[in-house]
Design an enzyme around this catalytic site. Structure first.
Site, PDB file in Angstrom:
ATOM      1  N   ASP A   6       2.803  60.765 -56.060  1.00  0.00           N
ATOM      2  CA  ASP A   6       1.954  59.896 -56.860  1.00  0.00           C
ATOM      3  C   ASP A   6       1.016  59.151 -55.912  1.00  0.00           C
ATOM      4  O   ASP A   6       1.214  59.169 -54.686  1.00  0.00           O
ATOM      5  CB  ASP A   6       2.823  58.923 -57.656  1.00  0.00           C
ATOM      6  N   THR A  19      -0.970  55.655 -56.853  1.00  0.00           N
ATOM      7  CA  THR A  19      -0.907  54.203 -56.992  1.00  0.00           C
ATOM      8  C   THR A  19       0.526  53.709 -56.824  1.00  0.00           C
ATOM      9  O   THR A  19       1.427  54.138 -57.527  1.00  0.00           O
ATOM     10  CB  THR A  19      -1.453  53.773 -58.360  1.00  0.00           C
ATOM     11  N   PHE A  66     -18.005  51.754 -70.145  1.00  0.00           N
ATOM     12  CA  PHE A  66     -17.653  52.827 -69.207  1.00  0.00           C
ATOM     13  C   PHE A  66     -16.881  53.925 -69.919  1.00  0.00           C
ATOM     14  O   PHE A  66     -16.092  53.677 -70.829  1.00  0.00           O
ATOM     15  CB  PHE A  66     -16.811  52.255 -68.072  1.00  0.00           C
ATOM     16  N   ASP A 116      -5.041  58.724 -61.920  1.00  0.00           N
ATOM     17  CA  ASP A 116      -6.343  58.118 -61.637  1.00  0.00           C
ATOM     18  C   ASP A 116      -7.461  59.132 -61.766  1.00  0.00           C
ATOM     19  O   ASP A 116      -7.255  60.347 -61.780  1.00  0.00           O
ATOM     20  CB  ASP A 116      -6.352  57.528 -60.226  1.00  0.00           C
ATOM     21  N   LYS A 161       2.671  66.710 -64.489  1.00  0.00           N
ATOM     22  CA  LYS A 161       3.247  66.588 -63.143  1.00  0.00           C
ATOM     23  C   LYS A 161       4.489  67.465 -63.023  1.00  0.00           C
ATOM     24  O   LYS A 161       4.659  68.206 -62.047  1.00  0.00           O
ATOM     25  CB  LYS A 161       3.606  65.129 -62.847  1.00  0.00           C
TER      26      LYS A 161
END
Length: 1160
Positions: A353, A355, A498, A637, A770
């Site tokens: 990972d 973060t 955004f 992310d 994942k």
């Protein structure tokens, strides 16, 4: 359990909730008191060796075929099962303690109008809970109210970033809430998920909608799996081979018995009469099973006891390692599972990972470029850059009463520029103070706290605050900014929020003077194409600074503005309103309007924000890469963020031949990009043949290798063979493309391309993806995988990989609770693998080779003796020697070897990471090494049997009596065997300790002491049927010719081994041989820490931005916020709940001397 309407029960009927509703208790343990014995025995008997010894015990209970007492197998089997059971129970007790720690946390529950503390495990669906700032969310909650003016709640999703439904989709929720007959729709925006942490919110109330196993977090966690190492699987296969080998030998010996009985047996019937009704054929059948019992030591049961002890001991070494202890958090490394140690030395793929695992998730405003001038660097008198140290003088912000005292900046020229009234600098920081979705919080006058969607935005708004442009408050219509001490209220006309597609954010504001301005910030590659031609020259200078910032691994952002005409804005707002209420193609119409207004902008400059890495991450990754370990980063992310961190921590490097990017939105596009790649440098795009570049000889179709595994090799598997790659490459793929690539028809294409790369970064992936990536690599690659993460979103991949490592000390503990090993910092991973993992693998392989050697030698002697005893299944050794051989005489020396041996020490292990590579290819224990052990055992057994046999044939004692009797021969064989196997330990040991010496010489002494004791007159008179070797030891071993035979026999066994090792070291030394030679000759080396590679040229969209859709619609919505925004009073008294201070620890790989800290 699918989503369904839930009704909050009356507060006085809390106990009447339906029994089918799950409580909030979680469980990561594998056993309980009732299931432990049957389930643990089932797991243990999945080992074929344990089944083999159980069947052997049953055979020994049959008198007609039993050639050894039943207890010789029963006692060791019970000991094995007991030791393994105690170890497994200890592991599971730790899991129960962790579960209890989580389940017994307390939370406030609203009962009868009063708050009552309740344990997490007793929380039920329908309860109303009160959470306070920095508290973990104990269940999936429907948000009812909060202390925030918008009824907002800010949560830290370190455990959930990228997650998906009680199904396992964590990004979606559908339900209804019925209150007083009215039904209200619920969606994911109104739900707090278990695993989050409440941030920047004093209090909130929530209704429990899912608890315990029903929570989306637990639905994504997967099931606990029993993990076995590759050596365990190989052992099962070898046990089958050995059983087949044993049956073959016993068939040969039973046939020999049949021939001997037919031809020679009649001559012995006078003193060895046949049993009644026993034919030659039946006698041979009995002899077959008798030899099965006699030769059972080819699979020694003490092997499994020793394996468990070795694994447990090496687990303790991990727990006790002070160099993996993190004092800031008082957190040591922990081996939570003790059965996987040796597999730590065979890792080929690491899935990490980002973060919280690679980074600290701490953002700081580092540098900026305003109107073509860079700020944030320090220069000496000669114009050269000076490295910024923490002790250097900081910028004094005392002139700004609202400045954040924690903000650190060293370039005084930027403050001077702002205070001098530079218009470009003022516009730059005005944009940062206006263009965002941050919410301010002023607990005391002058004390501002910002509640940001991401730490990136908080860092930028804080920078503007310190340089005199203080974002003070907002309403849906206005933004108030304190500009250089002057209060200015801007009308907020529109927020162009955004998104991952737009990669930018804009706000349109009207100043008190009536001037209308659009402020925009976003990725460089997006903003550049929307600038007015008048900004071209400025853009060239700014791009130069951006490339420097990106080369330093900073997250960059470009700022621009545009003045708008009132009449044009009115028409645009009308069209914007029509598009915002459209039921069809709403997003497309809004995007077109955004594109229309966000063009011909004027460039202001750029920012550079640092996402602080954990200490030692770049060096750790560099060391692991040199050990030929491939690192894949699987993160929720965005691509640019992950790519920046990749360069900052040396996962991606400038000296790589190329980095490939896969961003296709269809299966066809992804397939094309996996075979070809988008080449991007200097803003040029094109296609090249990716595989052709990496491997010119690559075939069109993947090369698959077929193999058989499982019980009796009935399981057919296919493995993807590696293509030879010229150079080093990287691959970046986003989550949407990965979803197509993981489909069955594209899975091999993905793996083939990805495995040819040294590094792979998967962005915007879900927890399920994942796990799918890890599962795909396990399925098609003959390699050991390791997953490491710190959050609940990493649990699935941690459980899927061969080895799961949890980072403790972060926001959540779910990853640690589901892991096999836990560490406090990512940098400790290199010591876990390169030192503990490698040593554990080497020790286990040495142990297995030695054990098979000594036991096959022991057993083969029986085989040769059968030709001289009429194939009668008579043991060649004393029964007590056979009983003590594996449990007493040879157990402790090999245990000492397997616990303390080192080829080189930890310093040299770090200095030469290539020492790790043999384990990846399973070079130290495989089928070849097993066959070599059998060949050496066969040679040793021939020498051990025939040399003493020939020497004793016509030998007499010094007094003239004969010495060639069965018992004297047995004692001579036993003594030679003990000396030979202990000499082998002497040759195999590289690292001697006092314990090694004590166990080795102690075992030899124990053999002679017990031999003389068991051959003594006293024991014979007490137990005449059990100790029949009366006086044999003292009568045989006191003769000089006996010791001469022992010396010659042992010399012939050992000398060829020594000679062969000498020849191989001289002609083809291994990397271990070379490093050990260098270690003896040279001093301990110092490890140089290479800084992250500086990028020379970059056009990456390396912007620092929020990680998901912004809050633009919410902050300007009249629906959720009135004109006035008074803070809600605190309904109930808040308890103090401070978080421990988390200061980074400087990384020191070898020495422990303090280092000079650095800062921006």
């Amino acid at each position: 359990r699918g989503p369904r309407p839930r009704r909050a029960p009356p507060e006085d009927q809390r106990s009447l909730l339906p029994c089918i509703m799950y409580k909030n208790e979680i469980k990561t343990s594998k056993y309980n008191i009732i299931t432990f014995l049957p389930l643990n025995l089932y797991v243990q008997f999945t080992r074929l060796a344990n089944v083999y010894f159980l069947l052997l015990l049953i055979l020994q209970l049959i008198p007609e075929i039993s050639s050894l007492p039943w207890f010789t197998t029963a006692v060791p089997l019970v000991i094995v099962l007991s030791i393994t059971g105690v170890k497994d129970a200890n592991d599971d007790i730790k899991r129960h303690k962790s579960d209890r720690q989580v389940n017994n946390r307390t939370v406030e529950v609203l009962v009868n109008g009063k708050l009552k503390e309740e344990r997490w495990k007793n929380v039920q669906v329908g309860d109303i809970l009160k959470l306070q700032n920095n508290h973990f969310v104990p269940a999936d909650l429907l948000l009812l109210s909060s202390s925030e003016p918008l009824n907002l709640v800010y949560v830290e999703t370190a455990d959930l970033d990228g997650c998906e439904h009680p199904n396992n989709r964590l990004d979606k929720f559908k339900g209804t809430l019925t209150v007083k007959g009215q039904t209200h729709g619920l969606d994911n925006d109104k739900v707090l998920l278990r695993g989050c942490t409440l941030r920047n919110t004093e209090w909130c109330f929530g209704l429990v909608i899912f608890g315990g196993p029903d929570t989306k977090l637990m639905q994504n966690s997967g099931q606990s799996k029993f993990k076995r190492t590759r050596i365990d699987h190989m052992m099962n296969i070898l046990v089958l081979c050995i059983c087949g080998f044993l049956v073959t030998i016993c068939v040969i010996l039973s046939i020999g018995n049949s021939i001997w009985e037919t031809n020679e047996g009649s001559a012995f019937t006078v003193f060895l009469p046949h049993l009644p009704d026993i034919s030659v054929e039946l006698s041979s059948f009995f002899i077959f099973w008798s030899y099965i019992i006699v030769l059972n030591t080819v699979v020694p049961i003490s092997l499994y006891v020793s394996v468990e002890i070795i694994r447990l001991g090496n687990s303790f070494f991990i727990d006790w390692d002070r160099k993996m202890y993190y004092p800031k958090k008082d957190t040591p490394a922990q081996a939570r599972t003790t059965t996987l140690n040796e597999e730590l030395g065979q890792i080929k793929y690491i899935f990490s990972d980002k973060t919280g695992t690679l980074t600290q998730n701490i953002m700081t405003f580092n540098k900026c470029s305003i109107n073509g001038k860079p700020y944030g660097e320090l220069y000496d008198f000669s114009g050269h850059k000076v490295k910024i140290l923490k002790k250097m003088e900081r910028v004094d912000f005392s002139w700004n009463k609202l400045a954040d005292p924690k903000f650190i900046f060293h370039d005084h020229s930027l403050v001077e520029t702002v205070r001098e009234g530079n218009s470009e600098a003022h516009a730059f920081f005005r944009l940062l103070a206006l263009c965002h979705t941050v919410m301010p919080e002023e607990k005391k006058e002058g004390e501002l706290n910002y509640q940001a969607q991401s730490p990136d935005e908080s860092a930028l708004v804080t920078a503007a605050r310190n340089f005199g442009f203080v974002f003070h408050c907002r309403t849906p219509e206005t933004i108030t900014v304190m500009e250089m001490g002057r209060n200015v209220v801007y009308e907020l006309v529109a927020v162009l929020d955004f998104s991952n597609v737009r990669k930018r954010m804009s706000v349109i504001v009207r100043s008190p003077e009536g001037k209308i301005t659009l402020f925009c910030k976003g990725a460089d590659i997006v903003i550049c194409e929307r600038l007015h031609p008048s900004s071209d020259k400025l853009m060239e200078a700014t791009m130069k600074h951006l490339n420097e910032y990106a080369g330093d691994g900073l997250r960059t952002l470009v700022l621009a503005y545009k003045d708008l005409d009132e009449s044009y804005l009115e028409g645009w707002r009308k069209r914007h309103h029509e598009a915002s209420i459209a039921m069809e193609e709403r997003e497309e119409r809004l995007d077109d309007l955004y594109e229309e207004i966000e063009k011909d902008m004027t460039l202001l400059g750029a920012t550079a924000v640092e996402d602080k890495l954990q200490d030692g991450v770049p060096h750790t990754i560099e060391q692991l890469a040199e050990a030929d370990i491939k690192i894949w980063v699987l993160t929720g992310d965005k691509q640019e963020t992950a790519e920046n961190i990749g360069y900052a921590c040396n996962i991606l490097r400038e000296d790589m031949n190329e980095v490939f990017v896969v961003t296709g939105n269809t299966a066809e596009a992804v397939q094309k990009e996996l075979k070809c790649y988008i080449f991007h440098r200097f803003l040029l795009f094109g296609f090249r043949e990716a595989r052709q570049k990496m491997c010119p000889q690559a075939a069109a179709m993947p090369s698959m290798k077929k193999s058989h595994g499982g019980l009796f090799w009935l399981t057919k598997t296919k493995y993807l063979q590696d293509d030879k790659v010229d150079g080093e490459y990287g691959l970046i793929i986003n989550g949407s493309s990965l979803a197509f690539a993981l489909e069955e028809d594209l899975e091999l294409e993905l793996l083939r391309t990805a495995c040819m790369c040294q590094t792979v970064i998967c962005c915007r992936v879900t927890p399920l993806q994942k796990a799918q990536v890890v599962k795909a690599v396990k399925k098609y690659k003959q390699a050991v995988t390791l997953s490491i993460g710190d959050g609940a979103n990493d649990v699935s991949m941690i459980k899927t990989a061969h080895i799961g490592v949890g980072i403790s000390g972060q926001e959540g503990m779910q990853a640690v609770l589901s892991s096999d090993f836990s560490l406090a910092q990512f940098r400790y991973l290199q010591r876990l693998l390169l030192v503990h993992g490698r040593w554990s693998y080497l020790r286990m392989c040495k142990f297995l080779r030695y054990f098979f050697l000594k036991n096959f030698t022991f057993t083969f002697v029986h085989f040769w003796y059968a030709f001289f005893c009429g194939f009668s299944a008579q043991p060649v050794y004393d029964d007590w020697f056979s009983t003590c051989y594996n449990l007493v005489y040879t157990a402790l020396p090999v245990l000492a070897l397997s616990l303390f041996d080192q080829d080189v020490n930890s310093h040299w292990s770090f200095y030469y990471p290539k020492l790790y590579t043999p384990g990846q290819w399973n070079m130290y224990f495989n089928r070849t090494s097993f066959l070599l052990c059998i060949m050496q055992s066969c040679y040793n057994s021939i020498i051990l049997f025939f040399i003493p046999y020939a020497a004793l044939h016509d030998t007499v004692r010094q007094d003239g009596r004969e010495i060639a009797d069965y018992q004297s021969f047995a004692i001579l064989l036993q003594t030679c065997l003990i000396i030979v196997v202990n000499a082998q330990i002497f040759l195999d040991t590289w690292y001697w300790t006092g314990i090694n010496h004590f166990f080795l010489w102690g075992s030899m002494a124990a053999y002679f002491a017990l031999t003389f004791t068991m051959n003594s007159n006293g024991l014979f008179f007490i137990f005449p049927t059990m100790f029949q070797f009366l006086g044999t030891g003292r009568n045989s071993l006191n003769q000089p010719n006996t010791w001469l035979i022992i010396f010659l026999t042992c010399l012939l066994c050992i000398l060829p081994i020594v000679a062969l090792r000498f020849i191989f070291i001289q002609t083809s030394p291994t990397i271990n041989d070379k490093v050990r030679y260098k270690m003896r000759r040279d001093e301990i080396p110092a490890i140089s820490l290479r800084p992250p590679a500086t990028r020379r040229v970059s056009t990456r969209s390396s912007y620092a931005f929020s990680h998901s859709q912004g809050y633009g619609d919410l902050v300007i919505s009249q629906k959720f916020l009135g004109k006035k925004t008074p803070r809600r009073p605190l309904l109930f008294g808040q308890k103090d709940h401070p978080l421990a201070e988390n200061q980074p620890q400087l990384f020191r790989s070898i020495t422990e001397e303090p280092e000079e800290p650095q800062s921006c």
